[in-house]
Motif scaffolding. Structure first.
Motif, PDB file in Angstrom:
ATOM      1  N   PRO A  36       7.577  -3.602   1.732  1.00 36.73           N
ATOM      2  CA  PRO A  36       9.310  -3.470   1.822  1.00 36.73           C
ATOM      3  C   PRO A  36       9.210  -2.301   2.890  1.00 36.73           C
ATOM      4  O   PRO A  36       8.559  -1.597   3.159  1.00 36.73           O
ATOM      5  N   PRO A  37      10.518  -2.163   3.522  1.00 38.95           N
ATOM      6  CA  PRO A  37      10.826  -1.532   4.558  1.00 38.95           C
ATOM      7  C   PRO A  37      10.802   0.037   4.028  1.00 38.95           C
ATOM      8  O   PRO A  37      10.542   0.906   4.806  1.00 38.95           O
ATOM      9  N   SER A  38      11.038   0.222   2.748  1.00 38.91           N
ATOM     10  CA  SER A  38      11.118   1.588   2.231  1.00 38.91           C
ATOM     11  C   SER A  38      11.085   1.266   0.482  1.00 38.91           C
ATOM     12  O   SER A  38      11.299   0.225   0.017  1.00 38.91           O
ATOM     13  N   GLY A  39      10.420   2.458  -0.247  1.00 40.26           N
ATOM     14  CA  GLY A  39      10.581   2.438  -1.637  1.00 40.26           C
ATOM     15  C   GLY A  39       9.215   2.148  -2.306  1.00 40.26           C
ATOM     16  O   GLY A  39       8.257   2.302  -1.354  1.00 40.26           O
ATOM     17  N   THR A  40       9.354   2.286  -3.604  1.00 35.51           N
ATOM     18  CA  THR A  40       7.782   2.094  -4.220  1.00 35.51           C
ATOM     19  C   THR A  40       7.671   0.823  -4.742  1.00 35.51           C
ATOM     20  O   THR A  40       8.623   0.154  -5.379  1.00 35.51           O
ATOM     21  N   PHE A  41       6.276   0.377  -4.827  1.00 33.37           N
ATOM     22  CA  PHE A  41       5.938  -0.813  -5.327  1.00 33.37           C
ATOM     23  C   PHE A  41       4.647  -0.608  -5.890  1.00 33.37           C
ATOM     24  O   PHE A  41       3.772   0.122  -5.498  1.00 33.37           O
ATOM     25  N   MET A  42       4.301  -1.410  -6.856  1.00 33.15           N
ATOM     26  CA  MET A  42       2.953  -1.726  -7.459  1.00 33.15           C
ATOM     27  C   MET A  42       1.980  -2.588  -6.802  1.00 33.15           C
ATOM     28  O   MET A  42       2.693  -4.018  -6.726  1.00 33.15           O
ATOM     29  N   ALA A  43       0.950  -2.573  -6.019  1.00 28.54           N
ATOM     30  CA  ALA A  43       0.190  -3.523  -5.449  1.00 28.54           C
ATOM     31  C   ALA A  43      -0.473  -4.496  -6.570  1.00 28.54           C
ATOM     32  O   ALA A  43      -0.785  -3.912  -7.730  1.00 28.54           O
ATOM     33  N   ALA A  44      -1.129  -5.639  -6.035  1.00 26.96           N
ATOM     34  CA  ALA A  44      -1.873  -6.509  -6.831  1.00 26.96           C
ATOM     35  C   ALA A  44      -3.138  -5.556  -7.621  1.00 26.96           C
ATOM     36  O   ALA A  44      -3.598  -5.876  -8.553  1.00 26.96           O
ATOM     37  N   ASN A  45      -3.700  -4.826  -6.584  1.00 27.65           N
ATOM     38  CA  ASN A  45      -4.863  -3.715  -7.143  1.00 27.65           C
ATOM     39  C   ASN A  45      -4.360  -2.856  -8.052  1.00 27.65           C
ATOM     40  O   ASN A  45      -5.409  -2.109  -8.538  1.00 27.65           O
ATOM     41  N   GLY A  46      -3.280  -2.698  -8.250  1.00 26.00           N
ATOM     42  CA  GLY A  46      -2.768  -1.765  -9.476  1.00 26.00           C
ATOM     43  C   GLY A  46      -2.456  -0.386  -8.989  1.00 26.00           C
ATOM     44  O   GLY A  46      -2.209   0.510  -9.751  1.00 26.00           O
ATOM     45  N   ILE A  47      -2.560  -0.393  -7.705  1.00 24.03           N
ATOM     46  CA  ILE A  47      -2.290   1.102  -6.987  1.00 24.03           C
ATOM     47  C   ILE A  47      -0.847   1.042  -6.881  1.00 24.03           C
ATOM     48  O   ILE A  47      -0.275   0.048  -6.237  1.00 24.03           O
ATOM     49  N   GLN A  48      -0.290   2.152  -7.011  1.00 27.04           N
ATOM     50  CA  GLN A  48       0.963   2.597  -6.603  1.00 27.04           C
ATOM     51  C   GLN A  48       1.312   3.040  -5.300  1.00 27.04           C
ATOM     52  O   GLN A  48       0.896   4.153  -4.959  1.00 27.04           O
ATOM     53  N   PHE A  49       2.328   2.328  -4.427  1.00 27.37           N
ATOM     54  CA  PHE A  49       2.607   2.713  -3.094  1.00 27.37           C
ATOM     55  C   PHE A  49       4.045   3.272  -2.825  1.00 27.37           C
ATOM     56  O   PHE A  49       4.821   2.817  -3.630  1.00 27.37           O
ATOM     57  N   ASN A  50       4.177   4.109  -2.060  1.00 27.23           N
ATOM     58  CA  ASN A  50       5.416   4.676  -1.627  1.00 27.23           C
ATOM     59  C   ASN A  50       5.646   4.361  -0.160  1.00 27.23           C
ATOM     60  O   ASN A  50       4.973   5.124   0.798  1.00 27.23           O
ATOM     61  N   VAL A  51       6.504   3.568   0.244  1.00 27.36           N
ATOM     62  CA  VAL A  51       6.516   3.290   1.666  1.00 27.36           C
ATOM     63  C   VAL A  51       8.108   4.106   2.030  1.00 27.36           C
ATOM     64  O   VAL A  51       8.979   4.173   1.676  1.00 27.36           O
ATOM     65  N   GLN A  52       7.611   4.721   3.479  1.00 30.56           N
ATOM     66  CA  GLN A  52       8.648   5.528   3.916  1.00 30.56           C
ATOM     67  C   GLN A  52       8.742   5.299   5.524  1.00 30.56           C
ATOM     68  O   GLN A  52       7.613   5.651   6.137  1.00 30.56           O
ATOM     69  N   PRO A  53       9.746   5.050   5.915  1.00 26.54           N
ATOM     70  CA  PRO A  53       9.935   4.706   7.590  1.00 26.54           C
ATOM     71  C   PRO A  53      10.207   6.535   8.066  1.00 26.54           C
ATOM     72  O   PRO A  53      10.597   7.254   7.517  1.00 26.54           O
ATOM     73  N   LEU A  54       9.156   6.672   9.125  1.00 25.71           N
ATOM     74  CA  LEU A  54       8.971   7.935   9.383  1.00 25.71           C
ATOM     75  C   LEU A  54      10.152   8.552  10.287  1.00 25.71           C
ATOM     76  O   LEU A  54      10.518   7.584  11.306  1.00 25.71           O
TER      77      LEU A  54
END
Length: 368
Positions: A36-54
């Protein structure tokens, strides 16, 4: 002819099916996928990611160095102290005007004088001296011991003037190992040994040594020290003095690297410099982006956040010259991963190149 045709189409069908079924194993290179261009999501491996445009708003704040309590206490209590005689030291003692009692020292053991090489401090902290017998030495400074010795000699000598010096420092020692050129055990003489001096005594750090990752072990307690960190705190490794029994370990730079993946000019780990390193410097150290394959609009920095147990992914578009200012301000951390996505055409070409060997095999078989 019918048999040959059916044979050809049968083999070709098998190859096509195997090619299509093997598409999942075709590796056109790493890719960012549908992030996603930004925001939080849970990957298939169970790790939570937070995407931020710099951008300036999401730019991580510059690291502020604050000493932990243990390190602050170490710096506060460490200072130059007067050397104290200790067990194992050898004292050189001469009596002006009385060479027959305490003759000048000699390097030769071929003499009738049992103290020609000096007066050793025994394990109880005493030396054996003519006329007065055993006298306490350990725990005293040289001036203190000299005054005590002179006081006792007054009973026997009219003009006693003992001259005392330590000729062999065998009591206080420290040990240093790790990424230094000459690891080993070293004596602490009457001149205090600082942490920086200890590293110099060991020949200095090796090219792979990390001067910002040093461990000082003292009395069962470990202090993690960095020379650059000390400077940022307004302190110095010259202000931390070693004590008897201290051990120093200089870690390797392998523990302090940034990893680059994807479409770089050169893909290999980048060591973090003592003064730190920015994203712009990482791009430079990796010989920039691959001009033929890199998608400059899709550069990602992956950073684990151990406190929140999430992983931050910073996204930056390096197609614009203004992005270099951001890249220059982005301070990298140990174990960061920088990834550059390939262009869509590059990924397509890699898929085609993976398929071509199978189509070549079909052409060969068709000629049978």
């Amino acid at each position: 002819m019918r048999y040959g045709s059916s044979k050809f189409f049968g083999i070709m069908g098998i190859l096509v099916i195997s090619t299509l079924s093997g598409c999942a194993s075709i590796n056109p290179g790493l890719q960012s996928g549908d992030l996603p261009p930004s925001g939080t999501f849970m990957a298939a491996n169970g790790i939570q990611f937070n995407v931020q445009p710099l951008n300036l708003a999401t730019l991580p704040p510059k690291r502020i160095v604050t000493p932990n309590h243990d390190l602050a206490q170490l710096i506060k209590t460490s200072g130059r102290t007067e050397y104290r005689i200790t067990k194992g030291d050898i004292l050189g003692i001469t009596l002006v005007g009385y060479p027959e009692i305490a003759p000048p020292l000699t390097n030769s053991s071929n003499t009738a004088n049992p103290y020609a090489l000096g007066f050793p401090v025994d394990q109880q902290g005493f030396i054996q001296f003519p006329l007065i017998g055993r006298i306490k030495a350990s725990g005293l400074s040289v001036p203190q011991f000299t005054a005590n010795l002179q006081s006792k000699l007054k009973r026997y000598l009219k003009h006693s003037d003992p001259q005392v010096k330590i000729v062999n420092y065998r009591g206080n020692k420290f040990f240093i190992d790790g990424e230094v050129k000459q690891p080993g055990e070293f004596a602490i003489a009457d001149v205090p040994v600082s942490l920086y001096g200890a590293i110099s005594m060991a020949g200095g750090a090796t090219p792979t040594g990390d001067s910002n990752s040093i461990v000082l072990n003292r009395g069962g307690k470990s202090y993690h020290i960095g020379l650059q960190t000390l400077r940022e705190l307004g302190s110095s490794a010259n202000q931390i003095y070693l004590q008897d029994g201290d051990s120093v370990h200089v870690n390797s730079q392998d523990r302090n690297k940034i990893y680059v993946l994807g479409e770089f000019g050169q893909v290999e780990p980048i060591p973090i410099l003592e003064q730190g390193i920015s994203l712009a410097q990482v791009l430079g150290e990796s010989k920039g982006l691959n001009a033929n394959t890199a998608n400059a609009a899709k550069i990602y920095i992956v950073r684990d956040n151990l406190n929140t147990k999430t992983t931050n992914i910073y996204h930056i578009d390096m197609q614009t010259i203004t992005s270099f200012a951001l890249a220059n301000r982005f301070e990298m951390q140990a174990n960061d991963i920088v990834y550059v996505d390939p262009t869509g055409l590059t990924r397509w070409n890699r898929v085609i190149n993976a398929i071509l060997p199978s189509t070549s095999a079909i052409n060969v078989i068709s000629g049978l």
